[in-house]
Design an enzyme around this catalytic site. Structure first.
Site, short mmCIF file in Angstrom:
data_model
loop_
_atom_site.label_atom_id
_atom_site.label_comp_id
_atom_site.label_asym_id
_atom_site.label_seq_id
_atom_site.Cartn_x
_atom_site.Cartn_y
_atom_site.Cartn_z
N THR A 7 25.90 29.04 47.46
CA THR A 7 26.93 29.31 46.46
C THR A 7 26.38 30.24 45.40
O THR A 7 25.22 30.10 44.99
CB THR A 7 27.48 28.04 45.76
OG1 THR A 7 28.30 28.46 44.66
CG2 THR A 7 26.41 27.12 45.23
N ILE A 8 27.20 31.19 44.99
CA ILE A 8 26.77 32.08 43.90
C ILE A 8 26.65 31.27 42.61
O ILE A 8 25.97 31.67 41.69
CB ILE A 8 27.73 33.28 43.69
CG1 ILE A 8 29.13 32.81 43.26
CG2 ILE A 8 27.78 34.16 44.93
CD1 ILE A 8 29.96 33.91 42.62
N ASP A 9 27.32 30.10 42.55
CA ASP A 9 27.37 29.32 41.31
C ASP A 9 26.05 28.62 40.99
O ASP A 9 25.83 28.20 39.86
CB ASP A 9 28.48 28.26 41.39
CG ASP A 9 29.83 28.85 41.72
OD1 ASP A 9 30.03 30.05 41.47
OD2 ASP A 9 30.69 28.11 42.24
N GLU B 137 33.59 31.38 33.50
CA GLU B 137 35.01 31.05 33.73
C GLU B 137 35.31 29.59 33.39
O GLU B 137 36.45 29.23 33.12
CB GLU B 137 35.39 31.35 35.19
CG GLU B 137 34.62 30.53 36.21
CD GLU B 137 35.04 30.79 37.65
OE1 GLU B 137 35.99 31.55 37.89
OE2 GLU B 137 34.40 30.19 38.56
N ARG C 197 33.25 48.17 19.58
CA ARG C 197 34.13 47.09 20.04
C ARG C 197 33.35 45.81 20.33
O ARG C 197 32.14 45.84 20.52
CB ARG C 197 34.81 47.49 21.35
CG ARG C 197 35.94 48.46 21.16
CD ARG C 197 36.44 48.93 22.51
NE ARG C 197 37.66 49.71 22.38
CZ ARG C 197 38.08 50.58 23.27
NH1 ARG C 197 37.40 50.80 24.38
NH2 ARG C 197 39.20 51.23 23.08
N GLY D 105 40.22 24.98 53.98
CA GLY D 105 40.17 24.32 55.29
C GLY D 105 39.43 23.00 55.30
O GLY D 105 38.80 22.67 56.30
N ARG E 157 30.61 38.33 44.34
CA ARG E 157 30.37 37.75 45.68
C ARG E 157 30.21 38.82 46.75
O ARG E 157 29.91 38.51 47.90
CB ARG E 157 31.54 36.83 46.07
CG ARG E 157 31.66 35.63 45.18
CD ARG E 157 32.27 34.42 45.82
NE ARG E 157 33.34 34.63 46.76
CZ ARG E 157 34.49 33.95 46.74
NH1 ARG E 157 34.71 33.07 45.77
NH2 ARG E 157 35.39 34.14 47.65
N LEU F 103 33.78 40.50 42.47
CA LEU F 103 32.74 41.53 42.64
C LEU F 103 31.38 40.87 42.74
O LEU F 103 30.46 41.38 43.39
CB LEU F 103 32.76 42.49 41.44
CG LEU F 103 33.95 43.44 41.37
CD1 LEU F 103 34.00 44.13 40.02
CD2 LEU F 103 33.86 44.47 42.50
O1 F6P Z 1 32.30 28.79 44.26
C1 F6P Z 1 32.28 30.17 44.32
C2 F6P Z 1 33.39 30.77 43.53
O2 F6P Z 1 33.25 32.17 43.58
C3 F6P Z 1 33.51 30.28 42.08
O3 F6P Z 1 32.58 30.89 41.25
C4 F6P Z 1 34.95 30.60 41.77
O4 F6P Z 1 35.46 29.76 40.77
C5 F6P Z 1 35.64 30.37 43.08
O5 F6P Z 1 34.66 30.44 44.10
C6 F6P Z 1 36.74 31.38 43.36
O6 F6P Z 1 37.38 31.02 44.52
P1 F6P Z 1 38.44 31.96 45.26
O7 F6P Z 1 37.67 32.82 46.21
O8 F6P Z 1 39.34 31.01 45.95
O9 F6P Z 1 39.15 32.79 44.22
#
Ligand code: F6P
Length: 366
Positions: A145-147, A242, A182, A82, A293, A291
């Site tokens: 932000t979780i980041d 990621e 593993r 948005g 978030r 998970l």
């Molecule tokens: O910015 C937070 C985040 O969870 C990132 O870690 C991740 O790349 C992205 O959002 C995922 O976004 P969406 O909820 O659109 O899959």
């Protein structure tokens, strides 16, 4: 001019602690005699009232905010599609472009007699907040932000919850990895920053951690795993952000879409395939994804979220605008939105958590 009507908005991906910010900000604002309203789904409630049974903007009262401090998610709803500054719009010839509709949003705020805004979000939402401030609105940003990739604040809320959960998952993977001899690859979110992978990987005693800030050589990761095998440690845990990328390579992008940031994903699977090929070990991938978030905020996240929410209202009362509340232990201070959104906060390569990891023998694949 005194504030009569305050709006709150949550934008971007949700993070545990959003509701705690909302509760603290609304409680503090109501105590000052201000009326509070919530905008649904970022700015969508304001821009598309027809989509909502309640008109997209609804009153936030002491009843609305009761008992929400510990709840994950956001009672306002959120969206990462948005962005009014990058609004997907079709040209007459059928092609699409990202239109900046910020002026329109300012007018909509005026129409609803909203004097001030608390915008709770990550880099995208705070950039919009700054644009609204530049257009004359009274705006305070709250970093979420979780980041943990936002500059000018030591930490964002949501991060601690994400790291705690990721660490617990890594702990759980040890026994199954060992039982089956593993290699387990755990992919975690974090976008272009490696904070979650690094902190959870070190805390969960991973054997290798791959982060965007240190492009990796997969052969080095394979060597680490083989050396553990040779030492009789027949299992390995590899944490992959990621946004991790191989030397000379690029990010694993899952989806590109106009009007939103690229969706990352697939780095873990890629690394696992290569590890299996290079070591001959059976390898499995776990993607923790959303998970990280979900669920209730940790005490740490709850407390900074409450502190941020209340500080945002104090800032507005003091006449401040165009600023973001930021954690600068032991205090919460205010920084210009402009500075906060200038650049992403990456993991510094010489930070002591990286040094600690190296001292512990954890490989970064470099
Ligand atoms: O910015 C937070 C985040 O969870 C990132 O870690 C991740 O790349 C992205 O959002 C995922 O976004 P969406 O909820 O659109 O899959």
């Amino acid at each position: 001019m005194a504030i009569k009507r305050l709006a709150l908005s949550t934008g971007g991906g949700d993070a545990p602690g959003l509701n705690a910010v909302i509760r603290a900000a609304v409680r503090a604002a109501l105590n000052r005699g201000w009326e509070c309203v919530g905008i649904r789904d970022g700015f969508n409630g304001l821009m598309f009232p027809e989509r909502y049974p309640d008109g997209g903007v609804f009153p936030l009262t002491s009843t609305t905010i009761r008992g929400i401090t510990h709840l994950g998610g956001t009672i306002l709803g959120t969206t990462n599609k948005g962005n009014p500054m990058k609004f997907p719009t079709q040209r007459a010839d059928g092609t699409w472009y990202e239109k900046n509709r910020i002026e329109e949003v300012v007018e909509l705020f005026k129409k609803r007699s909203i004097d001030a805004l608390i915008s709770i979000g990550g880099d995208g939402s705070l950039t919009i907040a700054n644009a609204l401030f530049q257009k004359g609105m009274r705006v305070v940003g709250v970093p979420k932000t979780i980041d943990n990739d936002l500059d000018k604040t030591v930490i964002t809320f949501g991060f601690d919850t994400a790291v705690s959960f990721a660490t617990e998952c890594i702990d759980r993977l040890h026994s199954t990895a060992e039982s089956h001899q593993r290699a387990m690859v755990v992919e975690v979110m974090g976008r272009y920053a490696g904070w979650i992978a690094l902190n959870a990987g070190v805390s969960g005693t991973a054997d290798a951690i791959l982060i965007p800030e240190i492009p990796f050589d997969i052969n080095k990761v394979a060597e680490k795993i083989k050396s553990r095998d040779a030492a009789g440690r027949m299992f390995s845990i590899v944490v992959v952000a990621e946004g991790a990328k191989p030397k000379g390579g690029t990010f694993a992008v899952k989806e590109k879409e106009l009007g939103r940031a690229d969706r990352l994903g697939g780095a873990g699977e890629m690394v696992a395939k290569d590890i299996q090929a290079l070591t001959g070990k059976e390898t499995r991938t776990v993607v923790l994804g959303h998970l990280l978030r979900g669920g209730s905020p940790t005490t740490f996240d709850r407390l900074i979220a409450l502190r941020f929410g209340a500080a945002a209202v104090r800032a507005l009362e003091e006449g401040q605008s165009g600023i973001m509340v930021a954690l600068d232990p032991p205090t919460v201070r205010y920084v210009p939105l402009e500075q906060a959104t200038n650049r992403m906060k990456a993991v510094p390569l010489d930070c002591d958590t990286i040094l600690t990891a190296r001292d512990l023998g954890i490989s970064f694949g470099d």
